[in-house]
Design a protein around this motif. Structure first.
Motif, PDB file in Angstrom:
ATOM      1  N   GLN A 115     -20.964 -21.871  -8.265  1.00 31.68           N
ATOM      2  CA  GLN A 115     -21.468 -22.954  -7.424  1.00 31.68           C
ATOM      3  C   GLN A 115     -22.682 -22.524  -6.631  1.00 31.68           C
ATOM      4  N   GLY A 116     -23.082 -21.264  -6.798  1.00 32.73           N
ATOM      5  CA  GLY A 116     -24.254 -20.771  -6.106  1.00 32.73           C
ATOM      6  C   GLY A 116     -23.981 -20.361  -4.675  1.00 32.73           C
ATOM      7  N   GLY A 117     -22.750 -20.377  -4.272  1.00 28.29           N
ATOM      8  CA  GLY A 117     -22.400 -19.974  -2.911  1.00 28.29           C
ATOM      9  C   GLY A 117     -22.139 -18.479  -2.841  1.00 28.29           C
ATOM     10  N   ALA A 118     -21.839 -18.009  -1.618  1.00 28.57           N
ATOM     11  CA  ALA A 118     -21.498 -16.603  -1.451  1.00 28.57           C
ATOM     12  C   ALA A 118     -20.058 -16.399  -1.902  1.00 28.57           C
ATOM     13  N   ALA A 119     -19.808 -15.259  -2.548  1.00 31.54           N
ATOM     14  CA  ALA A 119     -18.444 -14.964  -2.989  1.00 31.54           C
ATOM     15  C   ALA A 119     -17.564 -14.715  -1.766  1.00 31.54           C
ATOM     16  N   PRO A 120     -16.358 -15.307  -1.751  1.00 29.19           N
ATOM     17  CA  PRO A 120     -15.471 -15.051  -0.617  1.00 29.19           C
ATOM     18  C   PRO A 120     -15.035 -13.583  -0.583  1.00 29.19           C
ATOM     19  N   ASP A 121     -14.524 -13.179   0.574  1.00 28.60           N
ATOM     20  CA  ASP A 121     -14.060 -11.805   0.755  1.00 28.60           C
ATOM     21  C   ASP A 121     -12.987 -11.465  -0.286  1.00 28.60           C
ATOM     22  N   GLN A 122     -13.237 -10.405  -1.028  1.00 24.40           N
ATOM     23  CA  GLN A 122     -12.283 -10.029  -2.067  1.00 24.40           C
ATOM     24  C   GLN A 122     -11.477  -8.797  -1.706  1.00 24.40           C
ATOM     25  N   SER A 123     -11.669  -8.299  -0.477  1.00 24.34           N
ATOM     26  CA  SER A 123     -10.969  -7.048  -0.141  1.00 24.34           C
ATOM     27  C   SER A 123      -9.464  -7.298  -0.052  1.00 24.34           C
ATOM     28  N   LEU A 124      -8.710  -6.237  -0.248  1.00 22.87           N
ATOM     29  CA  LEU A 124      -7.263  -6.371  -0.305  1.00 22.87           C
ATOM     30  C   LEU A 124      -6.660  -6.481   1.084  1.00 22.87           C
ATOM     31  N   GLY A 125      -5.638  -7.314   1.224  1.00 23.11           N
ATOM     32  CA  GLY A 125      -4.877  -7.375   2.459  1.00 23.11           C
ATOM     33  C   GLY A 125      -3.977  -6.151   2.523  1.00 23.11           C
ATOM     34  N   THR A 126      -3.272  -5.969   3.646  1.00 23.64           N
ATOM     35  CA  THR A 126      -2.454  -4.757   3.771  1.00 23.64           C
ATOM     36  C   THR A 126      -1.281  -4.746   2.800  1.00 23.64           C
ATOM     37  N   ASP A 127      -0.701  -5.924   2.542  1.00 20.11           N
ATOM     38  CA  ASP A 127       0.411  -5.994   1.589  1.00 20.11           C
ATOM     39  C   ASP A 127      -0.057  -5.577   0.205  1.00 20.11           C
ATOM     40  N   ASP A 128      -1.237  -6.132  -0.166  1.00 19.82           N
ATOM     41  CA  ASP A 128      -1.796  -5.819  -1.473  1.00 19.82           C
ATOM     42  C   ASP A 128      -2.101  -4.333  -1.573  1.00 19.82           C
ATOM     43  N   ALA A 129      -2.686  -3.782  -0.501  1.00 21.11           N
ATOM     44  CA  ALA A 129      -3.051  -2.369  -0.522  1.00 21.11           C
ATOM     45  C   ALA A 129      -1.798  -1.514  -0.699  1.00 21.11           C
ATOM     46  N   ALA A 130      -0.712  -1.897  -0.028  1.00 21.29           N
ATOM     47  CA  ALA A 130       0.532  -1.135  -0.161  1.00 21.29           C
ATOM     48  C   ALA A 130       1.046  -1.236  -1.594  1.00 21.29           C
ATOM     49  N   ALA A 131       0.928  -2.420  -2.188  1.00 20.53           N
ATOM     50  CA  ALA A 131       1.392  -2.606  -3.562  1.00 20.53           C
ATOM     51  C   ALA A 131       0.561  -1.761  -4.524  1.00 20.53           C
ATOM     52  N   VAL A 132      -0.731  -1.735  -4.297  1.00 21.83           N
ATOM     53  CA  VAL A 132      -1.591  -0.938  -5.172  1.00 21.83           C
ATOM     54  C   VAL A 132      -1.291   0.556  -5.005  1.00 21.83           C
ATOM     55  N   ALA A 133      -1.024   0.973  -3.762  1.00 28.97           N
ATOM     56  CA  ALA A 133      -0.667   2.382  -3.523  1.00 28.97           C
ATOM     57  C   ALA A 133       0.600   2.738  -4.286  1.00 28.97           C
ATOM     58  N   LYS A 134       1.522   1.777  -4.364  1.00 28.88           N
ATOM     59  CA  LYS A 134       2.767   2.012  -5.095  1.00 28.88           C
ATOM     60  C   LYS A 134       2.498   2.144  -6.594  1.00 28.88           C
ATOM     61  N   ILE A 135       1.635   1.247  -7.113  1.00 31.44           N
ATOM     62  CA  ILE A 135       1.310   1.308  -8.535  1.00 31.44           C
ATOM     63  C   ILE A 135       0.711   2.678  -8.857  1.00 31.44           C
ATOM     64  N   ARG A 136      -0.149   3.150  -7.949  1.00 29.75           N
ATOM     65  CA  ARG A 136      -0.810   4.420  -8.133  1.00 29.75           C
ATOM     66  C   ARG A 136       0.212   5.562  -8.142  1.00 29.75           C
ATOM     67  N   LEU A 137       1.075   5.554  -7.131  1.00 27.43           N
ATOM     68  CA  LEU A 137       2.073   6.624  -7.016  1.00 27.43           C
ATOM     69  C   LEU A 137       2.989   6.618  -8.235  1.00 27.43           C
ATOM     70  N   GLU A 138       3.329   5.414  -8.684  1.00 30.15           N
ATOM     71  CA  GLU A 138       4.225   5.328  -9.831  1.00 30.15           C
ATOM     72  C   GLU A 138       3.571   5.904 -11.081  1.00 30.15           C
ATOM     73  N   SER A 139       2.288   5.601 -11.281  1.00 26.83           N
ATOM     74  CA  SER A 139       1.659   6.124 -12.493  1.00 26.83           C
ATOM     75  C   SER A 139       1.450   7.636 -12.371  1.00 26.83           C
ATOM     76  N   GLN A 140       1.237   8.111 -11.135  1.00 28.98           N
ATOM     77  CA  GLN A 140       1.131   9.562 -10.948  1.00 28.98           C
ATOM     78  C   GLN A 140       2.469  10.255 -11.200  1.00 28.98           C
ATOM     79  N   LEU A 141       3.555   9.558 -10.821  1.00 28.99           N
ATOM     80  CA  LEU A 141       4.884  10.134 -11.060  1.00 28.99           C
ATOM     81  C   LEU A 141       5.146  10.248 -12.558  1.00 28.99           C
ATOM     82  N   ARG A 142       4.738   9.205 -13.281  1.00 30.33           N
ATOM     83  CA  ARG A 142       4.882   9.232 -14.732  1.00 30.33           C
ATOM     84  C   ARG A 142       4.112  10.424 -15.322  1.00 30.33           C
TER      85      ARG A 142
END
Ligand code: C2E
Ligand code: CA
Ligand code: CA
Ligand code: CA
Length: 384
Positions: free
Chosen positions: A113-140
């Protein structure tokens, strides 16, 4: 459920409207389009059975498109509240992934639409979920790369003063964070099937430690006490595969003990079945962390455990407080009444050990007796 009727050309919602409900098209047709630029871009034409505006059910953000009726249309209104409970119950990781996808989709639309992209940064819940995904794949990775370790903590047989066995405890030295508590990564592994290969790793390590101990000619082979999680316990062939491993190594079933926690006992019929299978095979079973969970005393009396491990919380303060000592005394009495041996966890002082001896507790585990350490160190400590 609320309904909405639209005539041809009528707008259902437009860009930037608050988005708090979705619609199910019952009859008619709806066109979803972007109107930001000079010429509208059609995103979708929807008919009976299609959902409109459903992203709002997940992220509650303003509309990023416009929906207009192409003909007379009937809609069913789907309130966010209807789905809120389901969404709250989904795995937080799935929720975060979905939320991330929607954010990206909305950002792409805004750019179109030619507008500015809305903020895409992660909220704290999302960040915690991503940290979990990371830890899980590192555990694997750690599991595949052989970077998990088994440590052994000695269990003192109080009457004889000898080390009767060891509890096998998992260790993970994380490349960036250093040693991570098993409470953290075992919980994570239990949320997925990753606990199954992790548990198998511990079984295999325990068997190979027993083989080493036997080859060192230890006068009497100690038993290894292995923690099994609820998920592992539900694996149909757990006992069978354990027996096979023992058989392959020519070890007696009495060389291992399984530790299960109180919360697992709550699945009573299944636990009873597993206990029967263990008893028939000669594998002993300990009830772990007794007194910390939802103690159901009737289960304790109905299920026959060989050992009941009294949580370390009950040992704290027994020297100073007569109430704490009375509690411990009562619990030990209860355990012994079921015919099980009592084991006290978290023994850190000679006075505590003295109290346990007086109460008739069979086993003691704790830093006073020995800390969890690698097999080689445990053998050294025993002069084997
Ligand atoms: P747990 O089964 O209750 O294990 C005993 C915990 O108490 C261990 O913590 C041990 O290091 C600690 N401990 C032993 N003696 C003392 C003491 O004198 N004082 C104090 N303060 N603590 C003592 P750890 O190794 O951090 O393990 C935590 C929990 O993680 C275990 O609790 C168990 O529930 C779980 N866990 C560990 N290894 C495994 C495994 O291989 N499989 C599964 N399913 N769970 C495991
Ligand atoms: Ca345990
Ligand atoms: Ca315990
Ligand atoms: Ca514990």
């Amino acid at each position: 459920m609320a309904r909405r009727q639209l005539q041809a050309g009528e707008v259902l919602f437009q860009e930037h409207d608050a988005g708090d409900v979705a619609y199910l098209v019952e009859r008619g047709r709806i066109r979803v389009s972007l109107r930001g630029t000079d010429s509208a871009v059609t995103l979708a034409d929807l008919g009976p059975g299609d959902l409109v505006g459903e992203m709002a059910l997940i992220d509650n953000a303003p509309r990023t498109a416009t929906a207009v009726a192409l003909e007379d249309t009937a809609l069913l209104v789907i309130d966010r509240g209807h789905l809120a409970e389901r969404i709250a119950q989904t795995d937080p990781i799935v929720r975060a992934l979905l939320g991330g996808q929607i954010k990206r989709y909305r950002a792409a639309l805004a750019t179109l639409q030619g507008g500015a992209a809305p903020d895409q940064s992660l909220g704290t819940d999302d960040a915690a979920a991503v940290a979990k995904i990371r830890l899980e794949s590192q555990l694997r990775e750690a599991l595949d790369g052989g970077r998990l370790q088994m440590h052994l903590q000695p269990l003192l047989d109080i009457p004889t003063g000898k080390i009767a066995g060891y509890e096998a405890l998992i260790r993970w030295d994380h490349p960036e964070r250093g040693p991570i508590s098993p409470l953290e990564f075992i919980t994570l592994a239990e949320e997925t099937s990753l606990i199954v290969p992790v548990g198998q790793f511990m079984l295999q390590e325990a068997i190979s430690a027993l083989v080493t101990m036997r080859s060192r000619g230890m006068a009497q082979l100690p038993f290894l006490s292995i923690n099994v999680s609820a998920r592992q316990l539900r694996e149909a062939d757990l006992i069978q595969s354990l027996l096979e491993r023992l058989g392959d190594a020519a070890l007696p079933a009495s060389a291992v003990k399984l530790e299960i926690t109180e919360s697992q006992v709550l699945d009573y019929p299944h636990t009873a079945e597993v206990l029967d299978a263990c008893r028939a095979a000669g594998i002993r079973v300990a009830l772990d962390d007794f007194g910390t969970g939802f103690s159901n005393l009737s289960h304790l009396s109905a299920l026959a455990f060989d050992t009941v491990k009294i949580d370390q919380a009950f040992l704290r303060g027994v020297e100073g407080s007569s109430r704490a000592a009375m509690m411990l005394d009562a619990i030990v009495g209860l355990v012994r009444a079921t015919g099980a041996d009592a084991l006290a966890e978290g023994v850190e002082t000679p006075e505590q050990l003295q109290t346990l001896r007086r109460l008739g507790v069979r086993y003691a585990q704790g830093y006073l007796i020995g800390k969890p350490e690698p097999l080689a160190r445990a053998l050294q400590a025993q002069g084997a």
